[in-house]
Write a protein that holds these residues in place. Structure first.
Motif, PDB file in Angstrom:
ATOM      1  N   GLU B  65      14.857  77.936  11.492  1.00 14.56           N
ATOM      2  CA  GLU B  65      14.008  76.795  11.834  1.00 14.56           C
ATOM      3  C   GLU B  65      12.823  77.195  12.709  1.00 14.56           C
ATOM      4  O   GLU B  65      11.690  76.786  12.452  1.00 14.56           O
ATOM      5  N   THR B  66      13.060  78.009  13.713  1.00 17.22           N
ATOM      6  CA  THR B  66      11.947  78.372  14.605  1.00 17.22           C
ATOM      7  C   THR B  66      11.001  79.368  13.922  1.00 17.22           C
ATOM      8  O   THR B  66       9.800  79.341  14.177  1.00 17.22           O
ATOM      9  N   ALA B  69       8.892  77.145  11.739  1.00 19.74           N
ATOM     10  CA  ALA B  69       7.982  76.373  12.589  1.00 19.74           C
ATOM     11  C   ALA B  69       6.817  77.244  13.046  1.00 19.74           C
ATOM     12  O   ALA B  69       5.663  76.790  13.103  1.00 19.74           O
ATOM     13  N   ASN B  72       4.452  77.648  10.223  1.00 18.43           N
ATOM     14  CA  ASN B  72       3.731  76.391  10.038  1.00 18.43           C
ATOM     15  C   ASN B  72       2.645  76.197  11.097  1.00 18.43           C
ATOM     16  O   ASN B  72       1.587  75.626  10.806  1.00 18.43           O
ATOM     17  N   ALA B 161       6.663  71.402  13.088  1.00 17.91           N
ATOM     18  CA  ALA B 161       8.051  71.570  13.525  1.00 17.91           C
ATOM     19  C   ALA B 161       9.002  70.682  12.725  1.00 17.91           C
ATOM     20  O   ALA B 161      10.112  71.104  12.386  1.00 17.91           O
ATOM     21  N   ALA B 164       9.647  72.173   9.303  1.00 17.37           N
ATOM     22  CA  ALA B 164      10.530  73.336   9.452  1.00 17.37           C
ATOM     23  C   ALA B 164      11.972  72.882   9.665  1.00 17.37           C
ATOM     24  O   ALA B 164      12.909  73.445   9.087  1.00 17.37           O
ATOM     25  N   HIS B 165      12.146  71.845  10.472  1.00 18.16           N
ATOM     26  CA  HIS B 165      13.490  71.320  10.736  1.00 18.16           C
ATOM     27  C   HIS B 165      14.115  70.779   9.449  1.00 18.16           C
ATOM     28  O   HIS B 165      15.262  71.103   9.113  1.00 18.16           O
TER      29      HIS B 165
END
Lengths: 194, 194
Positions: B65-66, B69, B72, B161, B164-165
């Motif tokens: 996820e990070t 992010a 992105n 974010a 991405a989550h």
């Protein structure tokens, strides 16, 4: 009249799409054309709306995933048909603020109508009540636009269904909750710092 | 040399971007320019690659996820900067097969590099081993391109974010498994019927 706009757009491209050309082609008096549509943006907005029908409602198939897949199939068809009005308008939107505005208006209307898909899923208890309908619809359709319009790749026929599946899995897990106040504040602070 | 391409593109737009104009602006001999880059598509491809550095590697932050992010955030920055090369090239891609090819080449390269993000997530056991890296990267970035480039809306700073989550939630649940043989067959049958 809208037939004349479509024919003019497909034959001559955006460069040759003028109010006068459309009036000449359709046989409608120029004054009438200008009074009714004001500018090319108005014409394009009506063509887009007409493409799916003004009474268009999103498919109702019984689940979030199949509803999203059905919408995606329509998007896929609209983008891959010969002389696609959607693709022509997206191309035109990079050259004409009117075309860009027409697209924005069209999409805003479609997102509003598609919100019913998410509301039904909320009513069925499939997804949490704070699920953001617009974010769900954009996430479900964006990979198709990206692949077909920006990457100009052939999307295999399974992409529509796979994107719908991925988004509905995330939505059921609560990943499309509307940004909380905390996130909104962080967002506002972020843009203030730029 | 690439500075000359960027300056020419930002000042004159794609219409005025020619090999000769770039040679004149940079002071490099035309013969050399043609030998090195062949055509405008070659120039554009190099500008894009140069924009993030030829040794660009995706961020490594410890989780799917990070990592997504962080990618992105780079996409968001590239699309919202003044006189964005990315946006200029996307616009140009609707008018020039060379520009479209340059974009496709650039994105293919970036997807290949970003596959490392998904491979690391597989190694950590975050996502199933059959997770499709390209599909994950496209799904994570597509809403940003859609919102900023096609809808021309300001993306709030949280969109990078949130996308991405959402994608990492779906990927962890196994929703990005590569299409199985069954799906591939269905896809082939589908396109055969068109």
């Amino acid at each position: 009249m809208l037939d004349a706009v479509r024919a003019q757009l497909v034959e001559g491209g955006f460069d040759l799409l003028t109010m006068d050309a459309v009036a000449d082609r359709s046989g409608v008096h120029r004054t009438t054309v200008y009074r009714r549509w004001r500018d090319v943006g108005g014409l394009l907005a009506d063509v887009l709306t007409d493409a799916t029908g003004d009474d268009w409602r999103p498919p109702q198939t019984g689940s979030l995933e199949t509803d999203l897949a059905a919408v995606n199939c329509e998007v896929h068809a609209a983008l891959t048909t010969d002389s696609s009005i959607s693709t022509a308008l997206i191309a035109a939107s990079f050259r004409s603020p009117q075309a860009a505005e027409a697209l924005r208006t069209f999409w805003a209307d479609r997102y509003a109508r598609c919100a019913a898909i998410v509301r039904r899923a909320i009513d069925r208890g499939e997804v949490p009540a704070d699920t953001d309908p617009r974010a769900v619809i954009i996430a479900a359709t964006a990979p198709l636009y990206h692949t077909l319009v920006l990457l100009r790749s052939p999307a295999d026929s399974g992409l529509a269904a796979r994107s719908a599946h991925q988004v509905s899995v995330a939505a059921r897990a609560g990943a499309f909750a509307r940004p909380s106040n905390e996130l909104m504040t962080a967002g506002a602070a972020g843009s203030g710092m730029r």
